[in-house]
Design a protein around this motif. Structure first.
Motif, PDB file in Angstrom:
ATOM      1  N   LEU A  23     -68.478  88.413  72.812  1.00  0.00           N
ATOM      2  CA  LEU A  23     -68.589  87.366  73.829  1.00  0.00           C
ATOM      3  C   LEU A  23     -69.486  86.232  73.361  1.00  0.00           C
ATOM      4  CD1 LEU A  23     -69.175  89.604  76.998  1.00  0.00           C
ATOM      5  CD2 LEU A  23     -67.006  88.788  76.062  1.00  0.00           C
ATOM      6  N   ALA A  24     -70.311  86.518  72.353  1.00  0.00           N
ATOM      7  CA  ALA A  24     -71.286  85.521  71.893  1.00  0.00           C
ATOM      8  C   ALA A  24     -71.387  85.542  70.378  1.00  0.00           C
ATOM      9  CB  ALA A  24     -72.660  85.812  72.505  1.00  0.00           C
ATOM     10  N   GLY A 165     -73.528  91.129  70.497  1.00  0.00           N
ATOM     11  CA  GLY A 165     -72.667  90.154  71.163  1.00  0.00           C
ATOM     12  C   GLY A 165     -71.391  90.738  71.751  1.00  0.00           C
ATOM     13  N   TYR A 166     -71.148  92.029  71.507  1.00  0.00           N
ATOM     14  CA  TYR A 166     -69.943  92.663  72.063  1.00  0.00           C
ATOM     15  C   TYR A 166     -70.091  92.855  73.574  1.00  0.00           C
ATOM     16  CZ  TYR A 166     -67.775  93.373  67.543  1.00  0.00           C
ATOM     17  OH  TYR A 166     -67.181  93.141  66.344  1.00  0.00           O
ATOM     18  N   PRO A 167     -68.952  93.036  74.286  1.00  0.00           N
ATOM     19  CA  PRO A 167     -68.987  93.111  75.745  1.00  0.00           C
ATOM     20  C   PRO A 167     -69.417  94.470  76.289  1.00  0.00           C
ATOM     21  CG  PRO A 167     -66.713  93.153  74.992  1.00  0.00           C
ATOM     22  CD  PRO A 167     -67.571  92.958  73.772  1.00  0.00           C
ATOM     23  N   THR A 168     -70.700  94.753  76.241  1.00  0.00           N
ATOM     24  CA  THR A 168     -71.218  95.981  76.868  1.00  0.00           C
ATOM     25  C   THR A 168     -71.568  95.677  78.327  1.00  0.00           C
ATOM     26  OG1 THR A 168     -73.472  95.410  76.245  1.00  0.00           O
ATOM     27  CG2 THR A 168     -72.238  96.787  74.693  1.00  0.00           C
ATOM     28  N   LYS A 169     -71.782  96.724  79.107  1.00  0.00           N
ATOM     29  CA  LYS A 169     -72.179  96.547  80.512  1.00  0.00           C
ATOM     30  C   LYS A 169     -73.489  95.766  80.589  1.00  0.00           C
ATOM     31  CE  LYS A 169     -73.012  99.043  84.839  1.00  0.00           C
ATOM     32  NZ  LYS A 169     -74.066  98.099  85.210  1.00  0.00           N
ATOM     33  N   ALA A 174     -76.394  90.923  82.076  1.00  0.00           N
ATOM     34  CA  ALA A 174     -77.357  89.866  81.722  1.00  0.00           C
ATOM     35  C   ALA A 174     -76.736  88.477  81.920  1.00  0.00           C
ATOM     36  CB  ALA A 174     -77.825  90.034  80.279  1.00  0.00           C
ATOM     37  N   ILE A 175     -75.432  88.357  81.630  1.00  0.00           N
ATOM     38  CA  ILE A 175     -74.748  87.073  81.862  1.00  0.00           C
ATOM     39  C   ILE A 175     -74.737  86.767  83.357  1.00  0.00           C
ATOM     40  CG2 ILE A 175     -72.549  85.814  81.698  1.00  0.00           C
ATOM     41  CD1 ILE A 175     -71.968  87.460  79.131  1.00  0.00           C
ATOM     42  N   ARG A 176     -74.445  87.806  84.177  1.00  0.00           N
ATOM     43  CA  ARG A 176     -74.453  87.611  85.639  1.00  0.00           C
ATOM     44  C   ARG A 176     -75.814  87.128  86.122  1.00  0.00           C
ATOM     45  NH1 ARG A 176     -71.456  92.246  85.436  1.00  0.00           N
ATOM     46  NH2 ARG A 176     -69.277  91.803  85.863  1.00  0.00           N
ATOM     47  N   HIS A 184     -72.673  81.604  73.703  1.00  0.00           N
ATOM     48  CA  HIS A 184     -71.564  82.313  74.341  1.00  0.00           C
ATOM     49  C   HIS A 184     -70.254  81.548  74.145  1.00  0.00           C
ATOM     50  CE1 HIS A 184     -74.592  84.832  76.449  1.00  0.00           C
ATOM     51  NE2 HIS A 184     -73.603  85.711  76.357  1.00  0.00           N
ATOM     52  N   ARG A 185     -69.166  82.320  74.036  1.00  0.00           N
ATOM     53  CA  ARG A 185     -67.832  81.733  73.858  1.00  0.00           C
ATOM     54  C   ARG A 185     -67.266  81.452  75.246  1.00  0.00           C
ATOM     55  NH1 ARG A 185     -65.808  86.139  69.271  1.00  0.00           N
ATOM     56  NH2 ARG A 185     -67.508  85.734  67.784  1.00  0.00           N
TER      57      ARG A 185
END
Length: 200
Positions: A23-24, A165-169, A174-176, A184-185
């Motif tokens: 994601l980043a 940068g992978y999409p973990t919970k 943290a993005i929320r 971030h992409r």
């Protein structure tokens, strides 16, 4: 043992990328030319190796390779041209920097775009079949990890030290809570909810 070459009697570069599904962060790719009939039974797809092993092998690859290079495509470029094109561009950038011109190219996966007039073959799961692709996968992964570890110092709340940068919970939570960073992409589904939301 992984095979030493695909094309008979040609100077062959193996290519692979790291960070496509993140994601980043930038996507990294490496190109590696190994000596003819090179052998190293420790070399394997970087995903099959421990972190410590990958870094040990990186030193060996850099010493043993005829030529090697790493290419990088930024998150902004990924958003502009999409991740498939960005991954291929990163490989082209790595090939551009090789000190020895390859006569053939082998690429992990099933998509590639012609590079100069050099014959190229895509090989699904090639990083588990050919030494030069395995070597490229190790360089791409370790150099990208180094970069994400640096970014993690700047933005510790996203847990990039462990998720790279992978999409973990934890990353999505943290993005929320904190919104997105310049790394971030924005074209990705960052929250995993099917929405491409730019209102962070």
């Amino acid at each position: 043992m992984l095979a030493s070459h695909y094309y008979e009697g040609k100077i062959e570069a193996g290519c692979d990328e790291a960070g496509r599904g993140c994601l980043a962060g930038s996507v990294y790719a490496a190109a590696v030319i190994l000596p003819p009939d090179y052998q190293n039974e420790l070399l394997n797809d970087s995903k099959q190796l421990t972190e410590k092993k990958r870094y040990q092998l990186r030193d060996i690859i850099e010493q043993d390779a005829v030529a090697w290079a790493v290419g990088i495509v930024t998150p902004q470029e990924i958003d502009r041209i999409n991740i498939l094109n960005a991954s291929i561009l990163a490989m082209h950038r790595a090939l551009d920097q090789l000190k020895v011109r390859p006569e053939a190219i082998i690429v992990d996966g099933n998509r590639f775009k012609p590079y100069q007039q050099i014959p190229a073959t895509t090989i699904v799961k090639g990083d588990g079949k050919y030494l030069s692709i395995a070597a490229a996968s190790i360089l791409a992964k370790t150099y990208r990890d180094d970069y994400m570890n640096q970014l993690a110092l700047e933005y510790p709340q996203y847990d990039w030290l462990s998720n790279k940068g992978y999409p973990t919970k934890k990353h999505r939570d943290a993005i929320r809570q904190n919104g997105i960073t310049p790394y971030h992409r924005r074209s990705y589904n960052l929250l995993g909810d099917g929405q491409l939301s730019f209102d962070f």
